[in-house]
Design an enzyme around this catalytic site. Sequence first.
Site, PDB file in Angstrom:
ATOM      1  N   SER A 189      -9.905  -0.311   7.083  1.00 56.02           N
ATOM      2  CA  SER A 189      -9.297  -0.138   5.761  1.00 56.02           C
ATOM      3  C   SER A 189      -8.676  -1.389   5.153  1.00 56.02           C
ATOM      4  CB  SER A 189      -8.242   0.968   5.809  1.00 56.02           C
ATOM      5  OG  SER A 189      -8.875   2.222   5.828  1.00 56.02           O
ATOM      6  N   SER A 216      -9.705   1.996   2.894  1.00 56.59           N
ATOM      7  CA  SER A 216      -8.778   2.711   2.049  1.00 56.59           C
ATOM      8  C   SER A 216      -7.774   1.821   1.322  1.00 56.59           C
ATOM      9  CB  SER A 216      -8.028   3.747   2.873  1.00 56.59           C
ATOM     10  OG  SER A 216      -7.194   3.109   3.834  1.00 56.59           O
ATOM     11  N   LYS A 246       0.846  -1.203   0.000  1.00 56.51           N
ATOM     12  CA  LYS A 246       0.000   0.000   0.000  1.00 56.51           C
ATOM     13  C   LYS A 246       0.880   1.250   0.000  1.00 56.51           C
ATOM     14  CE  LYS A 246      -3.972   1.937   2.573  1.00 56.51           C
ATOM     15  NZ  LYS A 246      -4.802   1.803   3.784  1.00 56.51           N
TER      16      LYS A 246
END
Lengths: 477, 492
Positions: B178, B154, B79
């Site tokens: 997330s 996210s 990420k």
Amino acid sequence: MSWETVIGLEVHVELATKSKIFCSCTTEFGGAPNTHVCPVCSGLPGVLPTLNENVVEFAIKTGLATNCEITRFNKFDRKNYFYPDLPKAYQVSQLYLPICRNGHVDIEVNGNKKSIGIHEIHMEEDAGKLVHDPWEDSTLVDYNRCGVPLLEIVSEPDFRSAEEVIAYLEKLRETLIYLGVSDCKMQEGSMRADVNLSVRPTGAAEFGTRTEMKNINSFKAIGRAIAYEAKRQIEQIEMGKRVIQETRRWDENKDATYAMRSKENAQDYRYFPEPDLLPIEISEEWIERAKSEMPEPAWAKRERYVSEMGLSEYDAKVLTTERSLALLFEDTTALCGEPKEVCNLIIGELMRLITESQTAADKIYVDPGKMAEIIKLTVEGKINRNAEKEVFEALFKEDIDPVSYIEEKGLMMLEDDGLVESTVEEVIKNNPKSIEDYKGGKQKAFGFLVGQTMRALKGKANPQTVNKILKEKLDSL
Amino acid sequence: MELYDKTALEIGRMIKNKDISCREAAKAYIENIKAKDGELNSFVTVLEEEGLKQADEVQKRLDLGEELSPLAGVPMAIKDNICTKDVLTSCSSKMLYNFKPPYNACAVEKIEAAGAVVLGKTNMDEFAMGGSTETSYYGATKNPYDYERVPGGSSGGSAAAVGAGLVPYALGSDTGGSIRQPCSFCGVSGIKPTYGGVSRYGLVAFASSLDQIGPIGKDVRDCAEILSVISGHDRRDSTSVKGFEYDFSDSFDGSVKGLKIGIPTNFYGEGLNEDVKTSVLGAAKLLKDMGAELYEFEMPVVDYAVPAYYIIACAEASSNLSRYDGIKYGYRSNEGESLLDVFVNSRSEGFGMEVKRRIMLGSFVLSSGYYDAYYKKGLQTRALIKKSFNEAFEKCDMIISPVAPTTAFKIGENITDPLKMYLGDIYTVAVNLAGIPAVSVPCGFDGKGLPVGLQLIGQTFSEAKLVKAAYAYQQNTDWHKRAFEKMKGGSL
């Protein structure tokens, strides 16, 4: 109407830990800009602080030395504000649970003793420095100082004069230096004082509106700034105006303060607990350990120098102005047993040499063993006072070995009475006029003859031996 | 069976057995990324050359007989809020469009030491703020099942990339759901570890007291393996827990016999999509049939989790994001005359709407006069939530709950309605507030064919137990595999 000045101090001291408060960068002063930095102290994204426990230890010691209560359960808080010298845009500090509270520092001004209350002491990190480049007309940031540990020592508004403020700062400075927690160099910014000042009619119960003065970087300037600001406030009030609560900057060159920002539209620092650090619990053992490691304070040393070592109060005071000098005094005395001699050599010679060489007193090194050796030789009459000074200077400058140096330079006193005798005979032979004067009762002539003898022997004879032999020879003429 | 269908551990085994080289594995996935990611948009940065180079290096280590983890040589993605040395770490924000950290996050160090081959950085909601990956400066990532829909967020880029077979596994981060929510939307598995289980060093902070890095994979067995690699104490993170190591050795016997699973009945009331409810309760029934005991109870305080979460998370974010001021790195506006202009213009132009909204919320709740009314109340609520979970875990081993009240929604559907978006976090944020772990696994499809996920929530450091139940569930279901096949017949 007579006025009373009310003053409280916020003193920031940089701690003498080797590394910064939340990373392992060095705290050393100076260094090319942005060389003492890492991702942590320059606030890059994703980094986290780790607490340097020495900072806590130094804070505990400072608290104990200023008679504070030590907070057992400590937390850090974030103080948020934007400024280019603050790379994270928040300073890690302590708002809610400062490490020390409710202490006091005792001072003496013109023979009057007074206790100044310590409201609190908290730990925090220093910010960087802005450097303006007048050629480029740009401002650059040096983050070397970012994350250097600080203690903020907040006093109660207990001061009534500049003299009290200076006495307190001197006491605080001495205490912190002796504890080894800070070098307290105002010119390098490792000790900084913000002065909160208000005035009120003498006898009034309420405090007046206060201003805060920043950027004062010498004891002398603090005295002048206080005098200026008190006068300014009194004038304001007497003119029918009011004092505005604001931060004022002391301008050393103009000898005046001017307004920086008004507290009435003060910044909101949005303090909240620092989530990246765990609370610190201070155990009884930790406090006891800190206590046992605390060195003897300066005032105790002074008392001991006078009562146990027979020094004058003046000498004791001079010796303790610098911890390094006091320690040298103690170590050397322990080795030679001559406190007065050691004291004289330090105050008379060493302090002169320090001034001449322009080194800081805490940076010098003199070997106490070698210094004791020099003093013993002097006391035993093996070298004279001039030789003592010469050898000591060489010791200070080049760390020589005293005995070999004395031998090399031929500074040892003569122990050969035969040589003194023959020299005296020579002097008598060459000065018939003086002999006549002596015989005629002129005592001055004897002194002249001693001088001539010493000169011929290059000062290396024991004066008593010269006196004795000369007297014998003259009397037998 | 294609390579893309295999789990990370299966690929790791193939590499170990020399059925395939590290370079071949990396190359195959890079080809897939090239073919599909133009549309999917799950990557911010693809590391083709670097990935192949890293694959060769891992191969060399393996050929020299070095004992590496079962994940050695397996391609993966990270990420974009997890720092990678000299590789863009933008947090999908214009503010950090040019930021290349001079260091690796602890989790990256560990996964690389274990032989991971990093193929790129994945898209996300800007600074991890959002549940749809629509707030990214680099544009929305699409749901691999339906390109009209969001992948969740996210960590939407990581979940979509794993779901679409662009990498076998990825690292995500979970501040309020997330990892779990995009896993649920994309039909993949993930773990939100106990707070302090994985070092946060190098994770660009959103809300420091809630953030955790965790794994996203095809099944929970992969996730457990990844978690064992990236977890452990790190002296650079004071909040990482000392003296604890995950031990999954008893987690893969496929049994849930005797496990007591709690069902908080108030989680299954108003606002929960019927298909989601049916799937999750169906999973609970299956677990019961497999030998677990079910236990119904109420957790009313969790109704306050969303407001408490948004107060605390935004407060911390407002401070954490203050450092982006245009002075040191990242985006700087060219407009303006004064220092204040530099700050204001850089931040106004560099941050997106959602980030600005949260900074304002956070600054407000911390400002003097409001601190007690909001932030302090938030902390008190957080303590009550933690207490309520502790009480629940005295009566059961774990809690089963939906991950999100809905399946993947359409791109643009919720973006203008922040309150609706925030309410989507209702089942996930309490876990972060309590600092406890949760595992998210697929448990069915809704009427539109979109995946549904469930989460198992447990006491601090009970990951091994959660994995054991999730693994047994995956042994007895094929949602995690069917999900994948279904997707292939669909959009891709």
